[in-house]
Design a protein around this motif. Structure first.
Motif, mmCIF file in Angstrom:
data_model
loop_
_atom_site.group_PDB
_atom_site.id
_atom_site.type_symbol
_atom_site.label_atom_id
_atom_site.label_comp_id
_atom_site.label_asym_id
_atom_site.label_seq_id
_atom_site.Cartn_x
_atom_site.Cartn_y
_atom_site.Cartn_z
ATOM 1 N N LYS A 1 1.166 -0.846 -0.037
ATOM 2 C CA LYS A 1 0.341 -0.312 -0.144
ATOM 3 C C LYS A 1 1.129 1.260 0.051
ATOM 4 O O LYS A 1 0.506 2.765 -0.904
ATOM 5 N N ILE A 2 1.650 1.235 0.325
ATOM 6 C CA ILE A 2 2.781 2.072 0.737
ATOM 7 C C ILE A 2 3.642 2.084 -0.673
ATOM 8 O O ILE A 2 3.599 4.024 -0.850
ATOM 9 N N SER A 3 3.499 1.513 -0.784
ATOM 10 C CA SER A 3 4.304 1.453 -1.927
ATOM 11 C C SER A 3 3.011 2.111 -3.387
ATOM 12 O O SER A 3 3.735 2.986 -4.347
ATOM 13 N N ALA A 4 2.061 1.724 -3.382
ATOM 14 C CA ALA A 4 1.229 2.333 -4.673
ATOM 15 C C ALA A 4 1.322 3.757 -4.031
ATOM 16 O O ALA A 4 1.136 4.270 -5.311
ATOM 17 N N ALA A 5 1.018 4.484 -3.279
ATOM 18 C CA ALA A 5 0.839 5.618 -3.107
ATOM 19 C C ALA A 5 2.248 6.495 -2.855
ATOM 20 O O ALA A 5 1.558 7.526 -3.330
ATOM 21 N N ALA A 6 3.111 5.468 -3.190
ATOM 22 C CA ALA A 6 4.348 6.949 -3.391
ATOM 23 C C ALA A 6 4.544 6.912 -4.877
ATOM 24 O O ALA A 6 4.665 8.166 -5.149
ATOM 25 N N GLY A 7 3.787 6.284 -5.534
ATOM 26 C CA GLY A 7 4.119 6.360 -7.167
ATOM 27 C C GLY A 7 5.276 6.548 -7.913
ATOM 28 O O GLY A 7 6.325 5.713 -7.284
ATOM 29 N N ILE B 1 6.548 -2.654 -21.059
ATOM 30 C CA ILE B 1 5.576 -2.970 -20.240
ATOM 31 C C ILE B 1 5.271 -4.332 -19.835
ATOM 32 O O ILE B 1 4.061 -4.081 -20.138
ATOM 33 N N PRO B 2 5.966 -5.531 -19.399
ATOM 34 C CA PRO B 2 4.719 -6.570 -19.027
ATOM 35 C C PRO B 2 3.987 -6.620 -18.461
ATOM 36 O O PRO B 2 3.993 -5.832 -17.235
ATOM 37 N N ALA B 3 2.765 -7.453 -18.701
ATOM 38 C CA ALA B 3 1.681 -7.309 -17.236
ATOM 39 C C ALA B 3 1.926 -7.302 -15.883
ATOM 40 O O ALA B 3 2.677 -8.017 -15.394
ATOM 41 N N GLY B 4 1.060 -6.247 -15.440
ATOM 42 C CA GLY B 4 1.580 -6.674 -13.452
ATOM 43 C C GLY B 4 2.879 -6.014 -13.399
ATOM 44 O O GLY B 4 2.811 -5.992 -12.141
ATOM 45 N N VAL B 5 3.788 -5.633 -13.384
ATOM 46 C CA VAL B 5 4.752 -5.098 -13.898
ATOM 47 C C VAL B 5 5.875 -3.332 -14.491
ATOM 48 O O VAL B 5 5.402 -2.968 -15.819
ATOM 49 N N SER C 1 -0.310 0.911 -9.612
ATOM 50 C CA SER C 1 -0.537 -0.531 -9.223
ATOM 51 C C SER C 1 0.748 -0.763 -9.971
ATOM 52 O O SER C 1 0.305 -2.396 -9.116
ATOM 53 N N THR C 2 1.633 -0.635 -10.584
ATOM 54 C CA THR C 2 2.017 -1.731 -10.436
ATOM 55 C C THR C 2 3.322 -1.909 -9.537
ATOM 56 O O THR C 2 3.852 -3.076 -9.529
ATOM 57 N N ASN C 3 3.707 -0.391 -9.201
ATOM 58 C CA ASN C 3 3.990 -0.602 -7.407
ATOM 59 C C ASN C 3 3.481 -1.954 -6.764
ATOM 60 O O ASN C 3 3.750 -2.923 -6.128
ATOM 61 N N TYR C 4 2.256 -1.553 -6.671
ATOM 62 C CA TYR C 4 1.306 -2.402 -5.637
ATOM 63 C C TYR C 4 1.868 -3.820 -6.025
ATOM 64 O O TYR C 4 2.036 -4.950 -5.325
ATOM 65 N N VAL C 5 1.809 -4.108 -7.520
ATOM 66 C CA VAL C 5 1.714 -5.672 -7.751
ATOM 67 C C VAL C 5 2.973 -5.941 -7.474
ATOM 68 O O VAL C 5 3.153 -7.369 -7.154
#
Length: 221
Positions: A65-71, A188-192, A199-203
């Protein structure tokens, strides 16, 4: 990217990440909080492998979640303590990568504390870097899935057998080369994601956490 430029970029990335990662003692304090919460809820100490997996899941969820928030790095200073230090060392895409890797190393440092609390601080740090870097490098290079999980696990074990300093240097170089190749090809591969969006940070962070737990849980007696 040629071998020489990969070496330089890897060195810059390593310098940036090492300047801002969490200290082992800080990770211990954070994990102690999770242990206390567990004890309050279940009225016992988290001693079994399943108990440790539950705490690990909470840690992975937190850092994802922190990673997703960071962007992007432009939004990171208020979210990631010390990121200004990394930006001062590097810039652009490398700084984005450093921000993402900092959170993954921090997460792995906490996961090591959960499963391998008796290791020395130096060993905890080495193990956390290998888990985060090897897991991230493999996920960035592929599209994810169980097959990649197994490959990432093998990569971790492979690098853990090598000398600590050489291993970490090689892994930073590998991550840097993979990142640059993806950015240049814009593949950019799916999910990364290369730009490390929300979203990609989160995954990516969740996948790295899963690899780390898969490796660490096998070592618990």
């Amino acid at each position: 990217m040629n071998d020489a430029s990969g070496e330089i970029e890897g060195s810059r990335l390593q310098k940036a990440v090492e300047a801002i990662v969490i200290a082992p003692e800080a990770a211990t304090k954070l994990v102690d909080g999770y242990r206390a919460t567990f004890e309050d809820k279940y009225k016992r100490e988290p001693e079994s492998l399943e108990d440790k997996r539950r705490i690990a899941a909470k840690i992975i969820g937190r850092y994802s979640k922190i990673s997703a928030a960071a962007g992007a790095v432009t939004a990171a200073p208020g979210v990631i303590p010390g990121i200004g230090t990394a930006v001062a060392v590097v810039s652009g895409g490398v700084a984005d990568t450093a921000a993402a890797l900092k959170l993954q190393v921090d997460m792995c440092m906490c996961l090591v504390e959960v499963f391998e609390a008796d290791l020395s601080d130096e060993d905890k740090k080495h193990l956390a870097f290998v888990l985060a870097l090897a897991g991230s490098a493999e996920q960035m290079a592929a599209k994810g899935g169980k097959a990649v999980m197994k490959i990432a696990e093998k990569l971790v074990y492979q690098y853990l057998r090598g000398p600590a300093l050489v291993t970490i240097k090689q892994l930073f170089k590998r991550v840097s080369i993979t990142f640059t190749q993806k950015a240049m090809a814009k593949a950019i591969p799916a999910g990364v994601g290369v730009a490390f969006s929300s979203s990609t940070n989160y995954v990516l962070t969740r996948m790295v956490g899963r690899v780390a737990v898969a490796v660490l849980a096998k070592d618990v007696k």
